[in-house]
Design a protein around this motif. Sequence first.
Motif, PDB file in Angstrom:
ATOM      1  N   LEU A  34      13.458 -63.754  70.978  1.00 41.49           N
ATOM      2  CA  LEU A  34      14.388 -63.448  72.068  1.00 41.49           C
ATOM      3  C   LEU A  34      14.942 -62.033  71.959  1.00 41.49           C
ATOM      4  O   LEU A  34      15.041 -61.313  72.961  1.00 41.49           O
ATOM      5  CB  LEU A  34      15.540 -64.458  72.066  1.00 41.49           C
ATOM      6  CG  LEU A  34      15.204 -65.893  72.477  1.00 41.49           C
ATOM      7  CD1 LEU A  34      16.409 -66.797  72.260  1.00 41.49           C
ATOM      8  CD2 LEU A  34      14.765 -65.946  73.944  1.00 41.49           C
ATOM      9  N   SER A  35      15.312 -61.634  70.744  1.00 43.50           N
ATOM     10  CA  SER A  35      15.885 -60.303  70.569  1.00 43.50           C
ATOM     11  C   SER A  35      14.847 -59.220  70.833  1.00 43.50           C
ATOM     12  O   SER A  35      15.146 -58.177  71.422  1.00 43.50           O
ATOM     13  CB  SER A  35      16.482 -60.150  69.169  1.00 43.50           C
ATOM     14  OG  SER A  35      15.488 -60.323  68.174  1.00 43.50           O
ATOM     15  N   CYS A  36      13.607 -59.467  70.405  1.00 40.83           N
ATOM     16  CA  CYS A  36      12.532 -58.504  70.656  1.00 40.83           C
ATOM     17  C   CYS A  36      12.291 -58.346  72.150  1.00 40.83           C
ATOM     18  O   CYS A  36      12.133 -57.216  72.664  1.00 40.83           O
ATOM     19  CB  CYS A  36      11.261 -58.947  69.948  1.00 40.83           C
ATOM     20  SG  CYS A  36       9.869 -57.817  70.171  1.00 40.83           S
ATOM     21  N   LYS A  37      12.265 -59.451  72.867  1.00 36.84           N
ATOM     22  CA  LYS A  37      12.058 -59.401  74.314  1.00 36.84           C
ATOM     23  C   LYS A  37      13.184 -58.641  75.004  1.00 36.84           C
ATOM     24  O   LYS A  37      12.930 -57.810  75.900  1.00 36.84           O
ATOM     25  CB  LYS A  37      11.971 -60.826  74.866  1.00 36.84           C
ATOM     26  CG  LYS A  37      11.711 -60.902  76.359  1.00 36.84           C
ATOM     27  CD  LYS A  37      11.612 -62.345  76.828  1.00 36.84           C
ATOM     28  CE  LYS A  37      11.375 -62.405  78.340  1.00 36.84           C
ATOM     29  NZ  LYS A  37      11.279 -63.831  78.811  1.00 36.84           N
ATOM     30  N   ALA A  38      14.432 -58.908  74.605  1.00 34.71           N
ATOM     31  CA  ALA A  38      15.571 -58.217  75.215  1.00 34.71           C
ATOM     32  C   ALA A  38      15.549 -56.733  74.896  1.00 34.71           C
ATOM     33  O   ALA A  38      15.856 -55.891  75.752  1.00 34.71           O
ATOM     34  CB  ALA A  38      16.876 -58.853  74.720  1.00 34.71           C
ATOM     35  N   TYR A  39      15.174 -56.383  73.664  1.00 32.68           N
ATOM     36  CA  TYR A  39      15.095 -54.980  73.245  1.00 32.68           C
ATOM     37  C   TYR A  39      14.049 -54.237  74.064  1.00 32.68           C
ATOM     38  O   TYR A  39      14.301 -53.165  74.614  1.00 32.68           O
ATOM     39  CB  TYR A  39      14.749 -54.930  71.762  1.00 32.68           C
ATOM     40  CG  TYR A  39      14.634 -53.549  71.163  1.00 32.68           C
ATOM     41  CD1 TYR A  39      15.715 -52.946  70.527  1.00 32.68           C
ATOM     42  CD2 TYR A  39      13.425 -52.846  71.211  1.00 32.68           C
ATOM     43  CE1 TYR A  39      15.608 -51.682  69.962  1.00 32.68           C
ATOM     44  CE2 TYR A  39      13.302 -51.588  70.649  1.00 32.68           C
ATOM     45  CZ  TYR A  39      14.399 -51.012  70.033  1.00 32.68           C
ATOM     46  OH  TYR A  39      14.285 -49.756  69.485  1.00 32.68           O
TER      47      TYR A  39
END
Length: 250
Positions: A34-39
């Motif tokens: 999730l964090s990678c996608k948001a980044y």
Amino acid sequence: LEIYTTAVLTASVKPPSPPREEEWRTNMNVLGDLSCKAYRSVVFEHPHFINYFTAATPESELGNLNIGSRPARRKTGASVHNLRAIPWIFAWTQTRLILPSWLGIGDALNQLIREGKKSELQKMYEEWPFFAATIDLIEMILAKADMRIAGLYDDVLVDDPQGKKLGSELRQKFTDTVRAICEITGHQKLLQNNVALRRLIEMRNPYIDPINILQVEILRRARADPRNTRLREALLITINGIAAGMRNTG
């Protein structure tokens, strides 16, 4: 050397405990995705990000200064892919936004909190040293950042309304990330469990803030007069001062 030796001996004699439940590993994988996608949705997919980054940070000027052992970019071109890792972090540290160190984490944590996993994340923080160390490192970075200073760079240096809007959205993401971290840790404020570090940062900030304000004005003038060597020399002094005060060079 003493800290390094102590850490190695401690980890060897008493290895950190593994996660108590296998679900915790799954949560970590989900948080990572999730964090990678948001980044990536901001850094690689937002249409105004590159222009904002160039305007709001001293990234362009870093390439013209005689610092570092290698060029700031691997090759010419307005792309994050062309930047080396150190100038990428360095530029954001100078503005006190420190964006690459926390972007996406708040989105991931808040998603799991909305799915009803807040208490599980709190248990992970309390009982799993690996997760706790990760959250504590993020909390330390958030404590070093300063949205007042980051906003000043936007106000003075970013002319594009879309860039200003993006900057405002990023500062809101920072606020959301702080809130999520505090929900997981149970802290009322950042670094509540590390008073010595919090006081150290609070003591340094009054000395770093004026240097940031000077840097913003020097950048404004230098961009209007790029051949002015005295402005370039002054900019280098502010860069060194901020890096020394933040205890981060990139």
